[in-house]
Enzyme design. Structure first.
Site, PDB file in Angstrom:
ATOM      1  N   HIS A 156    -102.508  45.055  72.184  1.00  0.00           N
ATOM      2  CA  HIS A 156    -101.337  44.976  73.073  1.00  0.00           C
ATOM      3  C   HIS A 156    -100.080  45.563  72.442  1.00  0.00           C
ATOM      4  O   HIS A 156     -99.105  45.813  73.138  1.00  0.00           O
ATOM      5  CB  HIS A 156    -101.090  43.517  73.473  1.00  0.00           C
ATOM      6  CG  HIS A 156    -102.132  42.997  74.411  1.00  0.00           C
ATOM      7  ND1 HIS A 156    -101.887  42.764  75.741  1.00  0.00           N
ATOM      8  CD2 HIS A 156    -103.446  42.707  74.222  1.00  0.00           C
ATOM      9  CE1 HIS A 156    -102.999  42.332  76.322  1.00  0.00           C
ATOM     10  NE2 HIS A 156    -103.954  42.279  75.422  1.00  0.00           N
ATOM     11  N   ASP A 364     -92.243  49.066  71.138  1.00  0.00           N
ATOM     12  CA  ASP A 364     -92.939  48.093  71.980  1.00  0.00           C
ATOM     13  C   ASP A 364     -94.252  48.704  72.459  1.00  0.00           C
ATOM     14  O   ASP A 364     -94.288  49.901  72.784  1.00  0.00           O
ATOM     15  CB  ASP A 364     -92.071  47.742  73.202  1.00  0.00           C
ATOM     16  CG  ASP A 364     -92.319  46.317  73.696  1.00  0.00           C
ATOM     17  OD1 ASP A 364     -93.411  45.787  73.438  1.00  0.00           O
ATOM     18  OD2 ASP A 364     -91.421  45.749  74.339  1.00  0.00           O
TER      19      ASP A 364
HETATM   20  P1  ADP Z   1     -94.020  40.698  74.952  1.00  0.00           P
HETATM   21  O1  ADP Z   1     -95.473  40.637  75.289  1.00  0.00           O
HETATM   22  O2  ADP Z   1     -93.736  41.390  73.650  1.00  0.00           O
HETATM   23  O3  ADP Z   1     -93.345  39.366  75.008  1.00  0.00           O
HETATM   24  P2  ADP Z   1     -93.549  42.103  77.542  1.00  0.00           P
HETATM   25  O4  ADP Z   1     -92.300  42.691  78.093  1.00  0.00           O
HETATM   26  O5  ADP Z   1     -94.710  43.008  77.609  1.00  0.00           O
HETATM   27  O6  ADP Z   1     -93.240  41.607  76.044  1.00  0.00           O
HETATM   28  O7  ADP Z   1     -93.915  40.788  78.338  1.00  0.00           O
HETATM   29  C1  ADP Z   1     -93.036  39.715  78.434  1.00  0.00           C
HETATM   30  C2  ADP Z   1     -93.461  38.845  79.598  1.00  0.00           C
HETATM   31  O8  ADP Z   1     -92.846  37.572  79.453  1.00  0.00           O
HETATM   32  C3  ADP Z   1     -93.029  39.402  80.937  1.00  0.00           C
HETATM   33  O9  ADP Z   1     -94.041  39.170  81.874  1.00  0.00           O
HETATM   34  C4  ADP Z   1     -91.777  38.593  81.255  1.00  0.00           C
HETATM   35  O10 ADP Z   1     -91.542  38.401  82.625  1.00  0.00           O
HETATM   36  C5  ADP Z   1     -92.104  37.267  80.611  1.00  0.00           C
HETATM   37  N1  ADP Z   1     -90.851  36.589  80.206  1.00  0.00           N
HETATM   38  C6  ADP Z   1     -89.972  36.994  79.289  1.00  0.00           C
HETATM   39  N2  ADP Z   1     -88.933  36.144  79.203  1.00  0.00           N
HETATM   40  C7  ADP Z   1     -89.164  35.171  80.077  1.00  0.00           C
HETATM   41  C8  ADP Z   1     -88.463  33.974  80.468  1.00  0.00           C
HETATM   42  N3  ADP Z   1     -87.309  33.601  79.940  1.00  0.00           N
HETATM   43  N4  ADP Z   1     -89.020  33.223  81.405  1.00  0.00           N
HETATM   44  C9  ADP Z   1     -90.191  33.570  81.957  1.00  0.00           C
HETATM   45  N5  ADP Z   1     -90.882  34.672  81.643  1.00  0.00           N
HETATM   46  C10 ADP Z   1     -90.387  35.463  80.717  1.00  0.00           C
HETATM   47  O1  F6P Z   2     -98.001  41.103  73.305  1.00  0.00           O
HETATM   48  C1  F6P Z   2     -97.895  40.766  71.970  1.00  0.00           C
HETATM   49  C2  F6P Z   2     -97.865  39.268  71.762  1.00  0.00           C
HETATM   50  O2  F6P Z   2     -97.973  38.950  70.408  1.00  0.00           O
HETATM   51  C3  F6P Z   2     -98.977  38.532  72.454  1.00  0.00           C
HETATM   52  O3  F6P Z   2    -100.177  38.524  71.740  1.00  0.00           O
HETATM   53  C4  F6P Z   2     -98.347  37.198  72.618  1.00  0.00           C
HETATM   54  O4  F6P Z   2     -98.917  36.398  73.597  1.00  0.00           O
HETATM   55  C5  F6P Z   2     -96.885  37.527  72.914  1.00  0.00           C
HETATM   56  O5  F6P Z   2     -96.655  38.723  72.232  1.00  0.00           O
HETATM   57  C6  F6P Z   2     -95.949  36.414  72.476  1.00  0.00           C
HETATM   58  O6  F6P Z   2     -96.080  36.149  71.094  1.00  0.00           O
HETATM   59  P1  F6P Z   2     -96.568  34.760  70.478  1.00  0.00           P
HETATM   60  O7  F6P Z   2     -97.926  34.479  70.996  1.00  0.00           O
HETATM   61  O8  F6P Z   2     -96.546  34.987  69.001  1.00  0.00           O
HETATM   62  O9  F6P Z   2     -95.566  33.751  70.924  1.00  0.00           O
END
Ligand code: ADP
Ligand code: F6P
Length: 461
Positions: A156, A364
């Protein structure tokens, strides 16, 4: 159809929830369609750790099977090699990476233990799909125990170029372990190419045009499988009464306001410090935005037992204080920072109410927020996405305003262009973006990946 067994560090939650993190959201969507098993960490730390019982929970057609870990495993695996070593290296932050043999041993141990507990739960015609950097080596342990089902792996996060990857001590062992998978998938073409280049340069691998990599007596499929969102559902969320209520909350604030939104876990990869500096630069370089444009930053805390995460949070709070101290007025706050998790409908409503979506990670894998922002926009009066060139999403969302997050002047200018963009151009860009988000949605992601994985089973039969 064969049963799907998904393996990832975090398991669930399955229902609509405030969980932050792209992986959980994506896996639920993938499993919901055909059902299956989701195996991983329970989220609990206990003295018996991985030797404890398998916990079972049924959620519709999904069976959640989880095990605990003990404190030492947590410290060396999740809070150790995963997030102090692999995470920074794979995000090009060699300066933040810890190299420690004990963490590395803990990582292999946890991979082996999870494989050992999973193996007896498997059925002969299962298809196994392992996720993310926590379990790079799990497939190879399954193979040594005799598993010959198709096993796929999806990363991911980014895969770094060989010049960076080779800085990881014992990277060879990890890379070779990944050859146990039948399909290795990445978010972007660029990541897949970096992986292939490593094997070509270091091991003289042969590679065909359709991504079959032959090396060390193994042939595996390597490809880009860009992750997406459930576009239609998320769009529906943005039209729900809850979303509406959330949008209205912004409208009740005084003045003629234009909102810029950022939604990210607090993580040094998300470029938050650079983003706040760029927003400050916007107010400095384009003073007409004062008393008019506000940045709403939703930033749930994450991994807050790690120093680098504590420091970044403090730095953000400090910059917010500085910018607000310098520019705010009695009835206008430039930056609103909240660490609260939100329900997905509320989040969709916020996206829709904000003129600019600011997604500016310094690195990212994909970034689902960029796709969610696009999906939530009104067709008639859409907002504008400002996107970092270093987000995997930029490979397809090139109709966004693409910025270099390290260059605060460039990002400030990007936000300014978005704020003043005429309606025709906003509509035109949004249509292009929406069609990409729809085309590369969550269903395309899992059906392309599983299609490639199941095809390897047919070939072997
Ligand atoms: P990562 O996997 O690194 O956290 P992504 O942008 O790919 O980053 O995914 C983040 C996910 O978490 C998105 O689906 C987003 O809507 C969700 N998210 C982030 N912040 C919040 C929050 N405060 N409340 C609910 N969902 C959140
Ligand atoms: O997308 C990368 C990732 O590390 C996922 O594996 C994970 O669910 C998300 O980011 C949030 O991180 P964590 O599981 O360390 O809170």
């Amino acid at each position: 159809m064969s049963r799907l067994v998904v393996v990832s560090n975090r398991v669930g939650p399955v229902r609509e929830t405030a969980k932050a993190g792209g992986l959980a959201v994506a896996i639920v969507d993938a499993l919901r369609t055909d059902g299956g098993v989701w195996f991983g960490w329970s989220g609990d730390i206990s003295p018996e750790g991985t030797h404890g019982p398998v916990k079972r929970e049924e959620a519709g057609r999904i069976s959640l099977l989880t095990i605990d870990i003990d404190q030492a495993a947590y410290d060396t695996h999740y809070a150790g090699f995963c997030n102090r070593t692999l995470w920074p290296i794979f995000h090009y932050r060699l300066d933040l990476a810890h190299f420690d043999r004990e963490l590395e041993r803990g990582y292999w141990n946890v991979n082996n233990r999870f494989a050992t507990r999973l193996f007896p739960l498997l059925e002969d015609d299962d298809v196994i799909w392992v996720h993310d950097y926590h379990f790079l080596a799990l497939g190879s342990k399954l193979r040594t125990m005799g598993a010959n089902q198709p096993i796929g792996f999806f990363l991911h996060i980014p895969f770094p170029v060989p010049e960076v990857f080779t800085a990881l001590p014992n990277h060879e062992a990890l890379a070779r372990a990944m050859l146990a998978y039948d399909v290795v998938g990445f978010q972007t073409r660029r990541d897949a190419n970096a992986f292939i280049r490593f094997f070509v340069e270091e091991y003289g691998a042969q590679v065909t045009e359709d991504g079959l990599l032959t090396v060390q007596g193994r042939t595996i499929k390597v490809g880009a499988f860009p992750i997406g969102i459930d576009t239609d559902t998320f769009r529906q969320f943005s039209l729900s009464p809850e979303a509406n209520r959330q949008g209205k909350r912004l409208k009740t604030l005084p003045g003629d306001r234009c909102y810029v939104i950022g939604v990210d876990r607090i993580d040094y990869t998300k470029g938050l410090v650079e983003r706040f500096r760029a927003f400050s630069k916007l107010l400095e370089n384009y003073p007409e935005n004062r008393n008019h444009v506000s940045l709403i930053q939703v930033a749930p805390t994450s991994r807050d037992e790690l120093d680098a995460y504590i420091e970044i949070r403090q730095e953000l709070e400090q910059i917010t204080g500085n910018v607000n101290g310098r520019f705010s007025d009695l009835d206008w706050t430039p930056i609103r920072l909240t660490t609260r998790p939100l329900r997905r409908r509320s989040l969709a409503g916020l996206y829709r109410a904000c003129r600019v979506g600011l997604v500016t990670p310094v690195r990212d894998g994909m970034n689902l927020v960029a796709k969610e922002y696009v999906a939530a926009q009104s067709e008639v009066d859409p907002g504008v996405l400002v996107l970092s060139r270093f987000a995997g999403a930029a490979e397809s969302l090139d109709a966004a305003i693409i910025v270099n997050p390290y260059d605060v002047e460039d990002t400030a200018e990007g936000i300014q262009r978005a704020v003043i963009m005429p309606l025709d151009e906003r509509r035109d860009r949004w249509r292009q973006l929406f069609s990409k988000v729809q085309g590369e949605d969550i269903e395309a992601w899992y059906s392309n990946f599983l299609g490639a994985l199941r095809a390897t089973a047919r070939k072997a039969a």
